[in-house]
Motif scaffolding. Structure first.
Motif, PDB file in Angstrom:
ATOM      1  N   SER A  55      81.435  55.639  14.160  1.00  6.05           N
ATOM      2  CA  SER A  55      80.771  54.331  14.121  1.00  6.05           C
ATOM      3  C   SER A  55      81.719  53.312  13.526  1.00  6.05           C
ATOM      4  O   SER A  55      82.510  53.634  12.636  1.00  6.05           O
ATOM      5  CB  SER A  55      79.492  54.391  13.264  1.00  6.05           C
ATOM      6  N   GLU A  56      81.649  52.069  14.021  1.00 10.25           N
ATOM      7  CA  GLU A  56      82.548  51.041  13.530  1.00 10.25           C
ATOM      8  C   GLU A  56      81.795  49.735  13.290  1.00 10.25           C
ATOM      9  O   GLU A  56      80.953  49.331  14.089  1.00 10.25           O
ATOM     10  CB  GLU A  56      83.704  50.796  14.503  1.00 10.25           C
ATOM     11  N   TRP A  57      82.094  49.114  12.144  1.00 13.00           N
ATOM     12  CA  TRP A  57      81.564  47.803  11.783  1.00 13.00           C
ATOM     13  C   TRP A  57      82.725  46.818  11.812  1.00 13.00           C
ATOM     14  O   TRP A  57      83.739  47.036  11.142  1.00 13.00           O
ATOM     15  CB  TRP A  57      80.954  47.829  10.386  1.00 13.00           C
ATOM     16  N   ASP A  58      82.580  45.751  12.568  1.00 15.76           N
ATOM     17  CA  ASP A  58      83.658  44.779  12.720  1.00 15.76           C
ATOM     18  C   ASP A  58      83.242  43.467  12.060  1.00 15.76           C
ATOM     19  O   ASP A  58      82.279  42.833  12.482  1.00 15.76           O
ATOM     20  CB  ASP A  58      83.957  44.563  14.211  1.00 15.76           C
ATOM     21  N   PHE A  59      83.960  43.090  10.997  1.00 17.05           N
ATOM     22  CA  PHE A  59      83.662  41.860  10.274  1.00 17.05           C
ATOM     23  C   PHE A  59      84.728  40.795  10.500  1.00 17.05           C
ATOM     24  O   PHE A  59      84.956  39.939   9.651  1.00 17.05           O
ATOM     25  CB  PHE A  59      83.538  42.154   8.774  1.00 17.05           C
ATOM     26  N   SER A  60      85.403  40.858  11.625  1.00 15.81           N
ATOM     27  CA  SER A  60      86.482  39.904  11.884  1.00 15.81           C
ATOM     28  C   SER A  60      85.969  38.573  12.426  1.00 15.81           C
ATOM     29  O   SER A  60      86.620  37.539  12.252  1.00 15.81           O
ATOM     30  CB  SER A  60      87.493  40.508  12.870  1.00 15.81           C
ATOM     31  N   ALA A  61      84.797  38.570  13.073  1.00 12.47           N
ATOM     32  CA  ALA A  61      84.251  37.327  13.619  1.00 12.47           C
ATOM     33  C   ALA A  61      83.818  36.390  12.496  1.00 12.47           C
ATOM     34  O   ALA A  61      83.400  36.845  11.423  1.00 12.47           O
ATOM     35  CB  ALA A  61      83.069  37.633  14.534  1.00 12.47           C
ATOM     36  N   PRO A  62      83.908  35.072  12.694  1.00 15.48           N
ATOM     37  CA  PRO A  62      83.550  34.115  11.630  1.00 15.48           C
ATOM     38  C   PRO A  62      82.160  34.320  11.063  1.00 15.48           C
ATOM     39  O   PRO A  62      81.963  34.264   9.852  1.00 15.48           O
ATOM     40  CB  PRO A  62      83.681  32.756  12.334  1.00 15.48           C
ATOM     41  N   ARG A  63      81.153  34.590  11.918  1.00 17.42           N
ATOM     42  CA  ARG A  63      79.792  34.761  11.416  1.00 17.42           C
ATOM     43  C   ARG A  63      79.673  36.011  10.553  1.00 17.42           C
ATOM     44  O   ARG A  63      78.923  36.051   9.578  1.00 17.42           O
ATOM     45  CB  ARG A  63      78.791  34.824  12.573  1.00 17.42           C
ATOM     46  N   ALA A  64      80.435  37.073  10.911  1.00 14.56           N
ATOM     47  CA  ALA A  64      80.377  38.312  10.140  1.00 14.56           C
ATOM     48  C   ALA A  64      80.987  38.153   8.760  1.00 14.56           C
ATOM     49  O   ALA A  64      80.742  38.956   7.875  1.00 14.56           O
ATOM     50  CB  ALA A  64      81.091  39.433  10.900  1.00 14.56           C
ATOM     51  N   ARG A  65      81.808  37.080   8.576  1.00 15.89           N
ATOM     52  CA  ARG A  65      82.446  36.868   7.279  1.00 15.89           C
ATOM     53  C   ARG A  65      81.536  36.138   6.303  1.00 15.89           C
ATOM     54  O   ARG A  65      81.894  35.945   5.154  1.00 15.89           O
ATOM     55  CB  ARG A  65      83.743  36.075   7.465  1.00 15.89           C
ATOM     56  N   LEU A  66      80.375  35.703   6.783  1.00 19.05           N
ATOM     57  CA  LEU A  66      79.421  35.039   5.898  1.00 19.05           C
ATOM     58  C   LEU A  66      78.660  36.115   5.135  1.00 19.05           C
ATOM     59  O   LEU A  66      77.880  36.872   5.713  1.00 19.05           O
ATOM     60  CB  LEU A  66      78.460  34.174   6.704  1.00 19.05           C
ATOM     61  N   GLY A  67      78.884  36.209   3.857  1.00 21.65           N
ATOM     62  CA  GLY A  67      78.267  37.251   3.056  1.00 21.65           C
ATOM     63  C   GLY A  67      79.218  38.400   2.805  1.00 21.65           C
ATOM     64  O   GLY A  67      80.268  38.533   3.450  1.00 21.65           O
ATOM     65  N   ALA A  68      78.863  39.241   1.835  1.00 19.84           N
ATOM     66  CA  ALA A  68      79.676  40.398   1.476  1.00 19.84           C
ATOM     67  C   ALA A  68      79.067  41.658   2.062  1.00 19.84           C
ATOM     68  O   ALA A  68      77.868  41.705   2.372  1.00 19.84           O
ATOM     69  CB  ALA A  68      79.772  40.514  -0.038  1.00 19.84           C
ATOM     70  N   HIS A  69      79.889  42.684   2.218  1.00 20.48           N
ATOM     71  CA  HIS A  69      79.449  43.930   2.829  1.00 20.48           C
ATOM     72  C   HIS A  69      79.845  45.089   1.927  1.00 20.48           C
ATOM     73  O   HIS A  69      80.979  45.165   1.440  1.00 20.48           O
ATOM     74  CB  HIS A  69      80.073  44.115   4.204  1.00 20.48           C
ATOM     75  N   GLY A  70      78.894  45.990   1.702  1.00 26.82           N
ATOM     76  CA  GLY A  70      79.152  47.152   0.861  1.00 26.82           C
ATOM     77  C   GLY A  70      78.756  48.435   1.555  1.00 26.82           C
ATOM     78  O   GLY A  70      77.809  48.464   2.353  1.00 26.82           O
ATOM     79  N   PHE A  71      79.486  49.498   1.261  1.00 26.63           N
ATOM     80  CA  PHE A  71      79.193  50.834   1.776  1.00 26.63           C
ATOM     81  C   PHE A  71      79.242  51.810   0.600  1.00 26.63           C
ATOM     82  O   PHE A  71      80.176  51.756  -0.202  1.00 26.63           O
ATOM     83  CB  PHE A  71      80.233  51.291   2.804  1.00 26.63           C
ATOM     84  N   VAL A  72      78.274  52.689   0.512  1.00 28.24           N
ATOM     85  CA  VAL A  72      78.339  53.820  -0.413  1.00 28.24           C
ATOM     86  C   VAL A  72      78.310  55.074   0.458  1.00 28.24           C
ATOM     87  O   VAL A  72      77.297  55.370   1.104  1.00 28.24           O
ATOM     88  CB  VAL A  72      77.176  53.823  -1.408  1.00 28.24           C
ATOM     89  N   LEU A  73      79.418  55.776   0.499  1.00 30.48           N
ATOM     90  CA  LEU A  73      79.572  56.923   1.394  1.00 30.48           C
ATOM     91  C   LEU A  73      79.321  58.205   0.605  1.00 30.48           C
ATOM     92  O   LEU A  73      80.035  58.511  -0.346  1.00 30.48           O
ATOM     93  CB  LEU A  73      80.984  56.921   1.981  1.00 30.48           C
TER      94      LEU A  73
END
Length: 297
Positions: free
Chosen positions: A30-48
């Motif tokens: 699975s892949e999460w892509d935060f490169s788009a401008p809208r995806a950069r709004l806000g922070a993203h966290g993962f606990v694996l």
């Protein structure tokens, strides 16, 4: 490969600010892509909690292994790829929520600085990973149940999660002690706490390092595991009390922190190949010519 993009939940209020979702052991990567401008709004966290993957930043790619944390501050372009079978939890936090969540206290400044810095695959103890995942799951439950005080409950939980991430960053920034110093510190703690029946995790936590790092340093320096050294110290104390005191075996077990005499008997027999009672009798027989142990029980 499955493409997954984290998006704000629809609806009013706090539901636009915090989103929590499971990483559920997919059969493919699975892949999460935060490169788009809208995806950069806000922070993203993962606990694996389990599995592995790869984080790509502008500065390069970093492999990650569970249990670990990823924190991508607002405005950072990145992608996260997790291999098939990975499990954990993700969250997205809006800029507005990040602005409100930091408490007005002495940690406000350091915490604000911390949430502006990335954590890429920062390792943590399995227990700490489970605790953080529980906090995130409670946030999701609050958003679904819409109970009185929901906003306050969510922000409180979110603050706990961010503090946990901040602490991970603080530990990583501290100078790492040399293995020799770690061994010395460990042995000092063993002298003080062996009879309290501390676990290896207790020693590692007190020293501010992971259990894996403690085990690696001790084994490299001594050829033994931390637990073997703790048991060795307890055995020395047990032998001394059996040889030089008039305490009953059950009293010695209690003095050394064992929950009962039976457990102490099994511990001693496993390490010495002889029971505590027979060990004392053997010592008494060796000492019998001068009669110095004649009064022992």
């Amino acid at each position: 490969m499955t493409e997954q993009n984290l998006r704000p939940l629809p609806g009013p209020g706090l539901l636009q600010d915090v989103e929590v979702a499971d990483i559920g052991g997919a059969l493919s990567a699975s892949e999460w892509d935060f490169s788009a401008p809208r995806a950069r709004l806000g922070a993203h966290g993962f606990v694996l909690a389990s599995g592995s993957g790869l984080v790509r930043l502008e500065s390069g790619a970093t492999s990650i292994e569970a249990p670990s944390v990823i924190w991508l501050p607002s405005g950072m372009g990145a992608s996260v790829r997790l291999e098939a079978g990975a499990r954990g939890v993700t969250m997205t936090v809006s800029d507005a929520a990040l602005g409100r969540v930091v408490p007005a206290s002495s940690i406000a400044g350091p915490l604000r600085q911390a949430i502006d810095r990335p954590l890429v695959g920062m390792r943590l103890e399995a227990g700490a990973a489970r605790a953080t995942i529980r906090d995130l799951e409670e946030i999701r439950r609050e958003t679904l149940e819409d109970l009185p005080g929901m906003r306050e409950a969510i922000m409180s939980r979110l603050c706990l999660v961010l503090i946990a991430f901040w602490r991970l960053g603080e530990v990583a920034a501290q100078p790492q002690a040399a293995p020799r110093v770690l061994v010395q510190n460990f042995m000092q703690l063993v002298e003080l706490n062996a009879r309290a029946q501390w676990r290896v995790a207790d020693y590692a936590r007190t020293m501010g390092i992971s259990t894996d790092r403690l085990t690696s340093a001790i084994r490299r320096a001594t050829g033994q595991s931390p637990l073997e050294l703790v048991h060795g110290r307890l055995l020395e104390d047990a032998e001394s009390l059996l040889e030089r005191s008039a305490l009953q075996v059950r009293e010695i077990a209690d003095a050394l922190g064992f929950r009962d005499a039976g457990y102490f008997n099994r511990f001693f027999t496993r390490l010495k190949g002889i029971s505590p009672g027979r060990y004392r009798q053997r010592v008494q027989r060796r000492a019998s010519p001068d009669g110095s142990y004649a009064a022992w029980p």
